[in-house]
Design a protein around this motif. Structure first.
Motif, mmCIF file in Angstrom:
data_model
loop_
_atom_site.group_PDB
_atom_site.id
_atom_site.type_symbol
_atom_site.label_atom_id
_atom_site.label_comp_id
_atom_site.label_asym_id
_atom_site.label_seq_id
_atom_site.Cartn_x
_atom_site.Cartn_y
_atom_site.Cartn_z
ATOM 1 N N LEU A 41 0.825 -1.214 0.000
ATOM 2 C CA LEU A 41 0.000 0.000 0.000
ATOM 3 C C LEU A 41 0.854 1.256 0.000
ATOM 4 O O LEU A 41 0.482 2.276 -0.574
ATOM 5 C CB LEU A 41 -0.927 0.004 1.210
ATOM 6 C CG LEU A 41 -2.096 -0.979 1.192
ATOM 7 C CD1 LEU A 41 -2.831 -0.951 2.520
ATOM 8 C CD2 LEU A 41 -3.062 -0.644 0.046
ATOM 9 N N SER A 84 -4.522 7.584 -4.760
ATOM 10 C CA SER A 84 -5.105 6.320 -4.314
ATOM 11 C C SER A 84 -5.138 6.230 -2.796
ATOM 12 O O SER A 84 -6.087 5.665 -2.221
ATOM 13 C CB SER A 84 -4.308 5.144 -4.893
ATOM 14 O OG SER A 84 -4.392 5.119 -6.298
ATOM 15 N N ARG A 118 -8.223 7.975 -1.692
ATOM 16 C CA ARG A 118 -9.414 7.188 -2.004
ATOM 17 C C ARG A 118 -9.614 6.101 -0.943
ATOM 18 O O ARG A 118 -10.734 5.873 -0.467
ATOM 19 C CB ARG A 118 -9.275 6.559 -3.385
ATOM 20 C CG ARG A 118 -9.484 7.527 -4.547
ATOM 21 C CD ARG A 118 -9.224 6.850 -5.865
ATOM 22 N NE ARG A 118 -9.493 7.738 -6.988
ATOM 23 C CZ ARG A 118 -9.076 7.512 -8.226
ATOM 24 N NH1 ARG A 118 -8.379 6.401 -8.495
ATOM 25 N NH2 ARG A 118 -9.353 8.351 -9.199
ATOM 26 N N LEU A 119 -8.533 5.431 -0.583
ATOM 27 C CA LEU A 119 -8.603 4.413 0.462
ATOM 28 C C LEU A 119 -9.001 5.032 1.798
ATOM 29 O O LEU A 119 -9.784 4.455 2.561
ATOM 30 C CB LEU A 119 -7.256 3.701 0.590
ATOM 31 C CG LEU A 119 -6.854 2.801 -0.584
ATOM 32 C CD1 LEU A 119 -5.385 2.401 -0.473
ATOM 33 C CD2 LEU A 119 -7.733 1.557 -0.617
ATOM 34 N N SER A 120 -8.465 6.217 2.068
ATOM 35 C CA SER A 120 -8.798 6.903 3.313
ATOM 36 C C SER A 120 -10.279 7.257 3.370
ATOM 37 O O SER A 120 -10.928 7.103 4.415
ATOM 38 C CB SER A 120 -7.954 8.171 3.456
ATOM 39 O OG SER A 120 -8.325 8.882 4.609
ATOM 40 N N ALA A 166 -12.692 5.696 1.928
ATOM 41 C CA ALA A 166 -13.433 4.451 2.154
ATOM 42 C C ALA A 166 -13.358 4.048 3.625
ATOM 43 O O ALA A 166 -14.364 3.627 4.221
ATOM 44 C CB ALA A 166 -12.879 3.347 1.262
ATOM 45 N N LEU A 167 -12.170 4.179 4.226
ATOM 46 C CA LEU A 167 -12.027 3.846 5.643
ATOM 47 C C LEU A 167 -12.838 4.793 6.511
ATOM 48 O O LEU A 167 -13.464 4.366 7.497
ATOM 49 C CB LEU A 167 -10.551 3.901 6.042
ATOM 50 C CG LEU A 167 -10.249 3.572 7.503
ATOM 51 C CD1 LEU A 167 -10.657 2.147 7.840
ATOM 52 C CD2 LEU A 167 -8.769 3.800 7.813
ATOM 53 N N PHE A 227 -3.651 6.359 6.690
ATOM 54 C CA PHE A 227 -3.124 6.057 5.358
ATOM 55 C C PHE A 227 -1.935 6.938 4.979
ATOM 56 O O PHE A 227 -1.051 6.503 4.231
ATOM 57 C CB PHE A 227 -4.242 6.128 4.310
ATOM 58 C CG PHE A 227 -5.015 4.853 4.205
ATOM 59 C CD1 PHE A 227 -4.504 3.772 3.499
ATOM 60 C CD2 PHE A 227 -6.235 4.696 4.833
ATOM 61 C CE1 PHE A 227 -5.197 2.570 3.413
ATOM 62 C CE2 PHE A 227 -6.944 3.508 4.757
ATOM 63 C CZ PHE A 227 -6.415 2.435 4.045
#
Length: 290
Positions: free
Chosen positions: A16, A23, A26-28, A30-31, A78
């Protein structure tokens, strides 16, 4: 003899860390949705801490702070993963602010203690310090119970030359001879054992603080600085550092005077940007001993 293969979750973190910043956020996001809407993560602790700390705010205002805190928490997680591999240039460009005071103290040959709270991204603060300061950087930390995670964080935090010192070893570390001045970086706003804490009113609540920072400063004749890391809200992932002098000669202050100055600065900064603190920590789990 071959080295054991890293565990799955360590390999995942390293994978990661190599993705783009776009990206990462984006992951953050979602979390953030998962922690606030689905799980929800430590919601009772967070809302109780916020309500007691801001008794003048209504429930809509408290919820607004909580929503922003969850995003801040997810970003911090993240961003920290990304720092494991991103180049020094990216670390330096993500913090702005005047650190001329630290440079001056180095030229004067003075050893420094930084007292901080858990604001901004403290992992970024550690990396920035080891890259930008001329002092030798000593970062006080509490080892993690999971050895794999502990080693992963040690590798992250020492990437640019900082030395990690367990909390129980810092007094002995400062007695060692050194070739140049040092800075000790210490965050002291978590919950200490109640019997040994310094107790004061903080965010409208009876609150204990670790005494160790002031003890170190007095014993070693350290100049004490306070550093605050506020989020630059228009630029996700970027921070502003504000450095303040607490004392140059701590022995001239009354007992606990160093801590009181730091605590009032931290309290003011939390009120100015309230989502930017570690509200999911059970900060007030202890009561003042009778």
């Amino acid at each position: 003899m071959s080295q054991p293969r890293p565990k799955f979750y360590i390999r995942l973190l390293d994978r990661l860390s190599g993705v783009s910043w776009k990206s990462i956020y984006r992951l953050s996001s979602a979390l953030n949705f998962l922690l606030y809407r689905v799980v929800p993560y430590r919601q009772k602790v967070i809302f109780q801490n916020l309500r007691r700390s801001f008794p003048g705010k209504n429930e809509d205002e408290i919820r607004a702070i909580a929503r922003r805190y969850y995003r801040h928490l997810a970003d911090t997680i993240f961003e920290t993963v990304k720092y494991r591999s991103c180049p020094a240039e990216e670390i330096l460009e993500r913090i702005e602010g005047d650190i001329g005071l630290v440079d001056r103290l180095y030229t004067e040959g003075k050893n420094v203690l930084f007292l901080m709270g858990h604001r901004g991204n403290w992992e970024l603060a550690n990396l920035f310090s080891s890259l930008r300061f001329s002092h030798e950087c000593l970062v006080v930390y509490r080892p993690l119970a999971n050895r794999d995670f502990d080693q992963w964080f040690l590798d992250l935090r020492t990437r640019f030359g900082a030395k990690m010192v367990p909390m129980n070893d810092i007094a002995a570390e400062l007695r060692k001879p050194r070739r140049k001045p040092y800075v000790v970086v210490l965050a002291n706003d978590q919950s200490p054992p109640p019997e040994s804490a310094f107790w004061t009113t903080f965010l409208h609540q009876d609150t204990g603080f670790f005494r160790g920072g002031e003890i170190l400063a007095r014993r070693n004749d350290l100049t004490v600085l306070y550093a605050d890391f506020s989020r630059i809200e228009a630029k996700r992932g970027f921070y502003h550092v504000e450095i303040s002098l607490i004392c140059d000669e701590c022995k001239t202050l009354p007992r606990n005077g160093v801590l009181e100055k730091q605590i009032r600065l931290l309290e003011s900064d939390i009120r100015a940007q309230p989502f930017n603190w570690l509200w999911s920590h059970r900060r007030w789990k202890h009561k003042r001993p009778s």
